[in-house]
Design an enzyme around this catalytic site. Sequence first.
Site, PDB file in Angstrom:
ATOM      1  N   GLU A   1       0.940  -1.219   0.128  1.00 21.75           N
ATOM      2  CA  GLU A   1       0.055   0.026  -0.179  1.00 21.75           C
ATOM      3  C   GLU A   1       0.897   1.281   0.081  1.00 21.75           C
ATOM      4  OE1 GLU A   1      -2.888  -0.504   3.136  1.00 21.75           O
ATOM      5  OE2 GLU A   1      -3.919  -2.013   2.105  1.00 21.75           O
TER       6      GLU A   1
ATOM      7  N   GLU B   1      -1.897 -10.169  -5.871  1.00 24.25           N
ATOM      8  CA  GLU B   1      -1.798 -11.064  -7.345  1.00 24.25           C
ATOM      9  C   GLU B   1      -1.016 -10.116  -8.261  1.00 24.25           C
ATOM     10  OE1 GLU B   1      -4.347 -10.030  -5.322  1.00 24.25           O
ATOM     11  OE2 GLU B   1      -6.301 -11.311  -5.667  1.00 24.25           O
TER      12      GLU B   1
ATOM     13  N   CYS C   1      -2.022  -4.723  -5.504  1.00 28.01           N
ATOM     14  CA  CYS C   1      -2.665  -6.026  -4.865  1.00 28.01           C
ATOM     15  C   CYS C   1      -1.518  -7.134  -4.970  1.00 28.01           C
ATOM     16  CB  CYS C   1      -3.945  -6.530  -5.377  1.00 28.01           C
ATOM     17  SG  CYS C   1      -5.283  -5.500  -5.576  1.00 28.01           S
TER      18      CYS C   1
END
Length: 131
Positions: free
Chosen positions: A44, A55, A53
């Site tokens: 983040e 992924e 993210c």
Amino acid sequence: MDYGYLMEEARKAREAAYAPYSGFHVGAALLCEDGSVYTGCNVENASYGAANCAERTAFFKAVSEGKRNFRAIAVVGGEKDAAHLEPCPPCGICRQVMQEFCGEEFVIVLGNDGVDYETHTLGEIFPLPFS
Ligand code: THU
């Protein structure tokens, strides 16, 4: 197909999550056609929108190392200190990134805090994609 080991890699990757703003920690483990595995966590940022993210971290690591063919991705996520984890389906942006490199048979493995996991195909969770 036993994806238990891939889930375990995703769990380990989750430990590196950098999520001071949401407190939601996610790990992912991406299985390449050649059998290699690339892991990722969410990262983040104070500007919120710059967050990445788990992924996509895994995909971008793999693609930047020259990998282009993928079989499956395991994802595990939840509040940092959650007693129990629920399956954490990939967000829409991550599905679009998967679509860039994977066919509709690509497998998404969603786990929790136990040994159980569920599997879905990209075609199932991302119908009518833009490509
Ligand atoms: N997040 C992921 O890493 N993967 C997902 O599939 C869903 C959401 C992250 C983004 C953000 O850092 C936090 O979880 C809360 O949305």
